[in-house]
Design an enzyme around this catalytic site. Structure first.
Site, PDB file in Angstrom:
ATOM      1  N   GLY A  71     -31.648  75.567-142.939  1.00  0.00           N
ATOM      2  CA  GLY A  71     -32.263  74.475-144.271  1.00  0.00           C
ATOM      3  C   GLY A  71     -32.331  75.366-145.567  1.00  0.00           C
ATOM      4  O   GLY A  71     -32.289  74.413-146.188  1.00  0.00           O
ATOM      5  N   THR A 237     -15.822  82.142-143.456  1.00  0.00           N
ATOM      6  CA  THR A 237     -15.837  81.665-142.227  1.00  0.00           C
ATOM      7  C   THR A 237     -17.141  80.811-141.586  1.00  0.00           C
ATOM      8  O   THR A 237     -18.381  81.335-141.640  1.00  0.00           O
ATOM      9  CB  THR A 237     -15.578  82.959-141.283  1.00  0.00           C
ATOM     10  OG1 THR A 237     -14.801  84.137-142.262  1.00  0.00           O
ATOM     11  CG2 THR A 237     -14.571  82.860-139.747  1.00  0.00           C
ATOM     12  N   CYS A 325     -42.895  80.378-143.713  1.00  0.00           N
ATOM     13  CA  CYS A 325     -42.873  80.644-144.552  1.00  0.00           C
ATOM     14  C   CYS A 325     -43.184  82.103-145.241  1.00  0.00           C
ATOM     15  O   CYS A 325     -44.210  82.719-146.063  1.00  0.00           O
ATOM     16  CB  CYS A 325     -42.125  80.904-145.694  1.00  0.00           C
ATOM     17  SG  CYS A 325     -40.777  79.868-144.264  1.00  0.00           S
TER      18      CYS A 325
HETATM   19  C1  LIG Z   1     -39.052  71.693-144.796  1.00  0.00           C
HETATM   20  C2  LIG Z   1     -38.351  72.489-144.760  1.00  0.00           C
HETATM   21  N1  LIG Z   1     -37.313  72.178-145.213  1.00  0.00           N
HETATM   22  C3  LIG Z   1     -36.828  73.774-145.344  1.00  0.00           C
HETATM   23  C4  LIG Z   1     -37.214  74.683-143.933  1.00  0.00           C
HETATM   24  C5  LIG Z   1     -36.410  76.191-144.560  1.00  0.00           C
HETATM   25  O1  LIG Z   1     -35.121  75.856-143.742  1.00  0.00           O
HETATM   26  P1  LIG Z   1     -34.340  77.121-142.867  1.00  0.00           P
HETATM   27  O2  LIG Z   1     -35.669  77.741-141.637  1.00  0.00           O
HETATM   28  O3  LIG Z   1     -33.361  77.115-141.518  1.00  0.00           O
HETATM   29  O4  LIG Z   1     -34.351  78.485-143.984  1.00  0.00           O
HETATM   30  C6  LIG Z   1     -37.895  74.468-143.493  1.00  0.00           C
HETATM   31  C7  LIG Z   1     -37.791  76.069-142.644  1.00  0.00           C
HETATM   32  O5  LIG Z   1     -39.548  75.662-141.565  1.00  0.00           O
HETATM   33  C8  LIG Z   1     -38.852  73.707-143.526  1.00  0.00           C
HETATM   34  O6  LIG Z   1     -39.890  73.315-142.783  1.00  0.00           O
END
Ligand SMILES: Cc1ncc(COP(=O)(O)O)c(C=O)c1O
Length: 401
Positions: A71, A237, A325
């Site tokens: 994401g 890839t 995070c």
């Molecule tokens: C709202 C939102 N956006 C983006 C992300 C990032 O996704 P990824 O962990 O796949 O990088 C997260 C992950 O917690 C998320 O909750």
């Protein structure tokens, strides 16, 4: 010890059928989908099938889906790819104060490169006022980036209204739908979205794969340069097994979505009611109704969220004090800050996020275990022992629902 996982917004277990579908792509179907020979062809077909499965879940065309690694990469690509492609048109981006760091940090990076970013405020429920969005638009605005569902509170933004405003002003609209996909119906046509990001590991696919929807005709500068994969949109890839897993997870997510989420909502509401009935002086963070059906975020006055998490963990319950995070930092979350949650309450904010595998027995166990933990932590808290009686208005703590 029991193991109860209530952190589905952080990540989800890979579904057994998803894992099964992926395994051949680590064994006999090892080819590179860009190869023209038999080994490549067999695999290229699987990648295209997955593209169709992802597209179907969000009502897009397969050609509008680009596979990415996660994401965060999708959000980065959506924002930087737009900023670079439309730089001649303008240098103003509108986003919101409660976005995931994948969006906020990318915007901050662009600010250092000469872009102007407006971070729209939210109200105390974490909701966006559409009138405020309208007022922020300038002739230089090239992008509106607003998330579909918030990872910490579950608050659901009025995506269709934002899409309508963006379309009216001919401004590109990106939505981070990482938390929304698989939890609420997501339709890129209805929402008039130009760019949408989803992530595999939030919906029962493995970590390390995601997708971005890019509306046909949308000009973007690639983030990764190199090979010609993904119609020159994203070099590298393919993560074939991951992509196959993502495709199947999307297909499964779309099956009986409403029924599955009604069950999750029922359990979330039972958990919420049970906690509010048993524990005084707590506050719900996020909109009571306009919310992802699986997410509950509560602040427990007088205690630290981290102490609660550790104590829950000792009882086998996995929860979170914010997005994964930002955990590790003792700063209160930027989402709580943007909602003007009083700082000690922001510190005690705790997120419990359920999934399709969550059972009623698990919820009953949490309801048995959590209230005494909170009481014990409060008894050890100087804040609790020295407290002066405050009215709800003064301290903004909701005593009971
Ligand atoms: C709202 C939102 N956006 C983006 C992300 C990032 O996704 P990824 O962990 O796949 O990088 C997260 C992950 O917690 C998320 O909750």
């Amino acid at each position: 010890m029991k193991r109860i996982y209530l952190d589905y917004n952080a990540t989800t277990p890979v579904l057994p059928e998803v894992l099964e579908a992926m395994l051949p792509f680590y064994r006999e179907n090892f080819g590179n989908p860009s190869s023209v020979h038999w080994a490549g062809r067999a695999v290229a077909g699987a990648v295209e099938r997955a593209r169709e499965q992802v597209a179907r879940l969000i009502n897009a065309s397969p050609a509008e889906i680009v596979f990415v690694s996660c994401g965060s990469e999708g959000d980065d690509f959506a924002i930087k790819g737009t900023a670079d492609a439309l730089r001649e048109q303008g240098n103003h981006i509108i986003t919101t104060a409660v976005e995931h760091p994948a969006v906020l940090e990318t915007c901050k990076f662009l600010e250092k490169r000469g872009f102007e970013v407006t971070y729209l405020p939210v109200d105390s429920d974490g909701m966006l006022d559409i009138a405020v969005l309208g007022k922020a638009i300038t002739p230089k605005t090239i992008l509106i980036s607003a998330m579909w569902g918030n990872n910490e509170t579950g608050a659901l933004f009025p995506i269709e209204e934002i899409g309508a405003v963006a379309r009216k002003h001919r401004i590109r609209f990106h939505t981070d739908a990482v938390q929304a996909v698989g939890k609420v119906p997501v339709d890129v046509q209805k929402a008039q979205v130009d760019l949408l990001v989803l992530s595999g590991h939030k919906i029962g696919a493995p970590k390390g794969v995601g997708a971005i929807y890019i509306r046909k005709g949308t000009r973007m500068t690639p983030l990764l340069h190199g090979g010609h994969q993904e119609r020159n949109r994203r070099a590298g890839t393919h993560n074939v097994a991951g992509i196959v897993g993502l495709g199947l997870a999307c297909e499964i997510a779309g099956r009986d979505l409403t029924a599955k989420m009604e069950k999750v909502r029922y359990l979330r509401d039972k958990l919420e009611r049970g906690i509010f009935a048993a524990v005084p002086e707590i506050k719900l963070n996020g909109h009571p109704e306009k919310r992802l059906p699986n997410t509950l975020n509560v602040s427990f006055a007088y205690i630290e969220g981290e102490s609660l998490l550790l104590n829950l963990d000792m009882k086998g319950i996995a929860a979170s004090s914010g997005s994964a995070c930002t955990s590790g930092s003792l700063e209160p979350s930027h989402v709580m800050g943007a909602m003007c949650v009083e700082v000690t309450l922001a510190h005690s904010s705790t997120r419990l996020s359920l999934g399709p595998e969550t059972t009623e027995e698990e919820i009953d166990y949490v309801l048995e275990v959590l209230p005494p933990i909170v009481q014990r932590l409060r008894e050890m808290s100087p804040l609790y022992n020295c407290r002066t009686p405050m009215s709800c208005e003064e301290c903004s703590i909701v005593k009971r629902v």
